[in-house]
Design a protein around this motif. Structure first.
Motif, short mmCIF file in Angstrom:
data_model
loop_
_atom_site.label_atom_id
_atom_site.label_comp_id
_atom_site.label_asym_id
_atom_site.label_seq_id
_atom_site.Cartn_x
_atom_site.Cartn_y
_atom_site.Cartn_z
N ASN A 1 0.79 -1.24 0.00
CA ASN A 1 0.00 0.00 0.00
C ASN A 1 0.82 1.29 0.00
O ASN A 1 0.44 2.26 0.63
CB ASN A 1 -0.96 0.02 1.20
CG ASN A 1 -1.84 -1.20 1.24
OD1 ASN A 1 -2.41 -1.60 0.22
ND2 ASN A 1 -1.92 -1.83 2.39
N ASN A 2 1.92 1.31 -0.70
CA ASN A 2 2.75 2.51 -0.79
C ASN A 2 2.43 3.29 -2.06
O ASN A 2 2.05 2.71 -3.08
CB ASN A 2 4.23 2.12 -0.77
CG ASN A 2 4.61 1.45 0.53
OD1 ASN A 2 4.73 2.10 1.56
ND2 ASN A 2 4.79 0.13 0.49
N SER A 3 2.59 4.60 -1.99
CA SER A 3 2.46 5.47 -3.17
C SER A 3 3.84 6.02 -3.49
O SER A 3 4.46 6.66 -2.65
CB SER A 3 1.50 6.63 -2.89
OG SER A 3 0.22 6.13 -2.64
N ILE A 4 4.32 5.74 -4.70
CA ILE A 4 5.70 6.06 -5.05
C ILE A 4 5.74 6.79 -6.39
O ILE A 4 5.14 6.36 -7.36
CB ILE A 4 6.55 4.78 -5.12
CG1 ILE A 4 6.66 4.14 -3.72
CG2 ILE A 4 7.92 5.06 -5.71
CD1 ILE A 4 7.31 2.78 -3.72
N LEU A 5 6.51 7.89 -6.42
CA LEU A 5 6.80 8.62 -7.65
C LEU A 5 8.32 8.80 -7.70
O LEU A 5 8.91 9.38 -6.78
CB LEU A 5 6.12 9.97 -7.68
CG LEU A 5 6.50 10.88 -8.85
CD1 LEU A 5 6.09 10.27 -10.18
CD2 LEU A 5 5.88 12.26 -8.67
N ALA A 6 8.96 8.26 -8.75
CA ALA A 6 10.41 8.39 -8.91
C ALA A 6 10.69 8.99 -10.27
O ALA A 6 10.26 8.45 -11.30
CB ALA A 6 11.08 7.03 -8.77
N THR A 7 11.40 10.11 -10.30
CA THR A 7 11.75 10.77 -11.57
C THR A 7 13.23 11.12 -11.59
O THR A 7 13.86 11.30 -10.54
CB THR A 7 10.92 12.06 -11.77
OG1 THR A 7 11.24 12.99 -10.75
CG2 THR A 7 9.43 11.77 -11.75
N SER A 8 13.75 11.21 -12.79
CA SER A 8 15.14 11.59 -12.99
C SER A 8 15.23 12.35 -14.31
O SER A 8 14.61 11.96 -15.29
CB SER A 8 16.02 10.35 -13.02
OG SER A 8 17.36 10.72 -13.25
N THR A 9 16.03 13.41 -14.33
CA THR A 9 16.13 14.19 -15.56
C THR A 9 17.16 13.62 -16.54
O THR A 9 17.01 13.78 -17.74
CB THR A 9 16.46 15.67 -15.26
OG1 THR A 9 17.67 15.72 -14.48
CG2 THR A 9 15.33 16.34 -14.52
N SER A 10 18.20 12.93 -16.05
CA SER A 10 19.18 12.37 -16.98
C SER A 10 19.63 10.95 -16.61
O SER A 10 20.41 10.36 -17.34
CB SER A 10 20.40 13.29 -17.10
OG SER A 10 21.08 13.34 -15.86
N GLY A 11 19.15 10.40 -15.52
CA GLY A 11 19.51 9.04 -15.13
C GLY A 11 18.29 8.14 -15.17
O GLY A 11 17.26 8.48 -15.73
#
Length: 181
Positions: free
Chosen positions: A100-110
């Motif tokens: 039940n976790n909410s996860i947002l992962a972003t990267s601009t160049s990796g």
């Protein structure tokens, strides 16, 4: 810390400062035991690499704990220039239940990873259920399982009822990216 035992690390708000180095929201390493990680709000914005919850080398060592660890109802948002990893569990020595976790992962160049697991024993089959995981790049992975295809099998991981989104791939397992489950 080494050899620490925490009954609960829960209901914290952790927000990074703008910095030039790598950033870890939570860092657990080498025989640290945590029974419950619940209800935390973690927001990391890093100029290099960022980690939300980082657990490395024998966390929840079975000889000391004996109970599965619970990672549940956390809100983890990671943004970095280089690699981002929201939840990183490497070589656990106990079962982790990731629910039940909410996860947002972003990267601009990796590359951005939502949940990254490396399990090397069938004795510690991790469970990943009912999570919402979003990554933004073409080579990002909501669920990343390192190692050979063996480590992605049912004896090592039980994954069910998750919502994984990425523009291209949803899972990387056994050295292969997958567009669908």
């Amino acid at each position: 810390n080494y050899y620490s035992h925490y009954k609960s690390i829960s209901y914290n708000t952790i927000t990074s400062r703008q910095g030039t180095g790598n950033y870890y929201g939570m860092y657990l390493y080498y025989y640290d035991i945590v029974d419950t990680l619940t209800g935390n709000k973690i927001s990391v914005d890093s100029k290099l690499s960022g980690f939300g919850i980082y657990m490395n080398n024998y966390t929840n060592y079975s000889s000391y704990s004996g109970n599965p660890g619970l990672v549940s109802n956390n809100d983890i948002r990671i943004s970095s220039v280089n690699a981002s990893t929201a939840l990183y569990i490497y070589k656990p020595n106990q079962i982790w239940r990731i629910f039940n976790n909410s996860i947002l992962a972003t990267s601009t160049s990796g590359i951005a990873y939502g949940i990254s697991l490396c399990n090397i024993s069938t004795a510690y089959r991790n469970e990943v259920k009912n999570n919402i995981v979003v990554t933004n790049g073409a080579t990002d992975y909501p669920l990343y399982i390192s190692g050979t295809a063996t480590y992605a099998g049912r004896n090592y991981l039980l994954s069910d009822f998750n919502d994984f989104y990425s523009p291209t791939y949803v899972v990387y397992a056994g050295n292969t990216p997958y567009k669908t489950l």
